[in-house]
Motif scaffolding. Structure first.
Motif, PDB file in Angstrom:
ATOM      1  N   THR A 198      33.189  31.063 -10.349  1.00 43.14           N
ATOM      2  CA  THR A 198      31.844  31.627 -10.286  1.00 43.14           C
ATOM      3  C   THR A 198      31.785  32.857 -11.177  1.00 43.14           C
ATOM      4  O   THR A 198      32.690  33.689 -11.174  1.00 43.14           O
ATOM      5  CB  THR A 198      31.446  32.015  -8.853  1.00 43.14           C
ATOM      6  N   ARG A 208      28.941  35.881 -12.176  1.00 38.75           N
ATOM      7  CA  ARG A 208      27.631  36.424 -11.823  1.00 38.75           C
ATOM      8  C   ARG A 208      27.446  37.830 -12.399  1.00 38.75           C
ATOM      9  O   ARG A 208      28.420  38.548 -12.642  1.00 38.75           O
ATOM     10  CB  ARG A 208      27.452  36.476 -10.304  1.00 38.75           C
ATOM     11  N   ALA A 237      31.418  25.698 -12.431  1.00 42.81           N
ATOM     12  CA  ALA A 237      31.276  25.272 -11.038  1.00 42.81           C
ATOM     13  C   ALA A 237      32.146  24.058 -10.739  1.00 42.81           C
ATOM     14  O   ALA A 237      32.691  23.930  -9.639  1.00 42.81           O
ATOM     15  CB  ALA A 237      29.812  24.951 -10.734  1.00 42.81           C
ATOM     16  N   TYR A 241      23.770  33.973 -11.363  1.00 40.13           N
ATOM     17  CA  TYR A 241      24.998  33.239 -11.654  1.00 40.13           C
ATOM     18  C   TYR A 241      24.850  32.522 -12.986  1.00 40.13           C
ATOM     19  O   TYR A 241      23.792  31.954 -13.284  1.00 40.13           O
ATOM     20  CB  TYR A 241      25.296  32.237 -10.542  1.00 40.13           C
ATOM     21  N   LEU A 296      27.207  30.123  -4.555  1.00 39.77           N
ATOM     22  CA  LEU A 296      26.805  29.343  -5.720  1.00 39.77           C
ATOM     23  C   LEU A 296      26.890  27.852  -5.438  1.00 39.77           C
ATOM     24  O   LEU A 296      25.983  27.087  -5.787  1.00 39.77           O
ATOM     25  CB  LEU A 296      27.683  29.692  -6.921  1.00 39.77           C
TER      26      LEU A 296
END
Length: 538
Positions: free
Chosen positions: A58, A60, A53, A44, A193
């Motif tokens: 998110t 990744r 965040a 991430y 996450l």
């Protein structure tokens, strides 16, 4: 190149011993098919200060499984996210980087957490074998990768139920019932996450990972709740009074919502989602209007540069929005024309013209969002909110400070409407009505901003002003449509085509404008009744 899908899922707490209940008991499920175990390796990425965040985004890079690649997830609502995918690459694809621009503001995006998942997958199928949902039990190991906290790990087990594409979200409710009966409970973490960041934070080492920290004894042996260990009862606790809400508090709360909308809508505009340009333009206008209307609360010398830049942004967005409105209006007009009066390739020419205008206006919008000027504006708004330039009037009660500003804008609208009604039909009246329309929007936005503090009178004033704005807005849309029709007629004539239909539509737009002008006095008379304004004055 990117593609996207709407992800609707629910997450649950699980243990390595968790076993799925019999989900064929769920209405519509004919079979539960085991698809085996998949190993997933996801890194991430975020800024060093975790800006993505903080906004529940998110990003990744994942290997393993059928969808290896870069994934960006944008929140839509609780349990619902839009997932934007790009092919696997060593570096962040430019298409995804652009969607992050309003959040990261040029800051580097770095690896922050690595998550390894052993995923045991089951498919819920209907009688025809179609997928209803995917149920997976994930054994998760997360490792912090940031400079602070590097190497801290956390492990857990979770269960996910993800709805199939185009499925009914109510199906997830039906699946949840047997899961709860089996002792499975919803997870408090919205994503892997979020949980990984919380449980691998440097200050979490050695503490419980489950979320709630153990209750600690207070100094002097006192425990939360008012009892002293081994002693007598403490005096009864009385809740503190809530702090007084000021006029400045109300205005700043409204400003914050509009700033947040500008940031959040940036990816939507880039993705060309329906209505996104309009909503972003409205947010910029509402924000600019609030800074101007409430200049007795916020220092106008400090807000003036921001207002100038917000005007620029609204203008760049306006080109594309006006094009959307005109295109929709002209398509409706052409559709309403009897076939015997459609002379020449009317629909084809309209379609070609629309496509050309769209390319130009879309390019202009994206150029504005990609500009340094736009990022400077967003940074300026953040700095403004971090240290707002409040004037002494901001400390007053909202019921005292806000009505004056709203009513001043209403008097401005009254003057502009009067000037518009006094003009004879023609260009001067068109311009005057457009100026009245802008004033009406400002009154409406001012009343909406004041509504949480002033209640029903502000709501009623906003509603009445919206009716005026609607008449004036339709009139202005007609002005823009007539300009476009004249251009189309000239193009048709130069190409040797009949311009008859374009002239017919031009005449209909003139008739519609005249009708709006006849309606305005009555609508304005209703909107300018003293009731809401008198109530605002108190």
């Amino acid at each position: 190149m990117t593609d996207s899908k709407r992800e609707i899922e629910r997450k649950y707490e699980a243990t390595p011993e968790t076993r799925l209940p019999d989900l064929t008991r769920v209405a519509g499920v004919s079979a539960v098919v085991h698809r085996g175990l998949t190993e997933l390796d996801a890194v991430y990425h975020d800024t060093e200060d975790l800006r993505l965040a903080a906004d529940s985004l998110t990003l990744r890079r994942r290997t393993g499984g059928a969808d290896a690649g870069w994934h960006l997830k944008l929140p839509v609502s609780a349990g619902v996210r839009d997932e934007i995918r790009a092919p696997l690459a060593d570096t962040l694809p430019s298409g995804l980087a652009a969607l992050l621009r309003s959040r990261v503001r040029g800051r580097p995006v770095i690896p922050v957490v690595r998550v390894l998942s052993a995923r045991d997958v089951h498919h819920l199928l209907d009688a025809d074998g179609a997928l209803l949902a995917e149920v997976s039990v994930d054994e998760v190991l997360a490792e912090r990768l940031t400079r602070t906290g590097r190497g801290i790990t956390s492990a857990w087990t979770e269960l996910e139920v993800e709805l199939a594409d185009d499925g009914d979200p109510a199906f997830l409710d039906a699946v949840e019932r047997p899961l709860r009966e089996a002792g499975v409970r919803p997870s408090p973490a919205p994503s892997k996450l979020a949980r990984a960041l919380a449980e691998t934070a440097p200050d979490q080492e050695g503490k419980e990972r489950a979320g709630e920290m153990p209750r600690r004894e207070q100094p002097g042996g006192e425990q939360p709740g008012g009892e002293k260990q081994g002693g007598g009862r403490q005096p009864e606790h009385r809740p503190a009074k809530e702090p007084r809400t000021t006029a400045g508090d109300h205005v700043l709360a409204y400003v914050r919502r509009q700033v947040a909308a500008l940031v959040e809508l940036d990816p939507a505009v880039r993705r060309d989602l329906p209505g996104s340009v309009h909503r972003m333009r409205v947010a910029s206008r509402r924000l600019r209007g609030a800074l101007k209307t409430y200049r007795t609360v916020l220092d106008p010398a400090a807000t003036r540069p921001l207002r100038a830049e917000l005007k620029w942004l609204a203008g760049e967005l306006g080109t594309d929005r006006d094009r959307e409105v005109v295109d929709a209006r002209l398509r409706a007009r052409v559709t309403a024309v009897p076939g015997t009066l459609l002379l020449g390739p009317v629909s084809a020419r309209l379609q070609l013209s629309s496509a050309a205008r769209r390319t130009a206006s879309r390019g202009r919008v994206l150029a504005a969002l990609d500009s340094d000027r736009h990022l400077t504006l967003l940074d300026g708004l953040d700095a403004f909110l971090a240290d707002p330039p409040l004037l002494p009037r901001a400390a007053r009660d909202p019921e005292e400070a806000l009505p004056h500003a709203v009513l001043k804008d209403h008097r401005r609208l009254a003057a502009r409407t009067g000037r518009a009604l006094a003009q004879p039909p023609g260009t001067d009246r068109d311009v005057a009505m457009h100026e009245a329309r802008k004033a009406a929007k400002r009154v409406r936005y001012a009343a909406e901003a004041a509504r949480p503090a002033l209640g029903k009178p502000a709501k009623k004033l906003a509603r009445r002003t919206k009716a005026v704005q609607r008449i004036l807005g339709d009139h202005q849309d007609g002005v823009l449509a007539r300009d476009a029709l004249r251009t189309l007629a000239v193009q048709a004539h130069e190409a040797g085509e009949s311009a008859f239909t374009w002239g017919l539509l031009y005449g209909r737009e003139e008739a519609a404008a005249a009708a709006r002008e006849r309606e305005l006095p009555e609508v304005w008379a209703r909107a300018s009744r003293p009731g809401p304004r008198k109530a605002l004055k108190g």
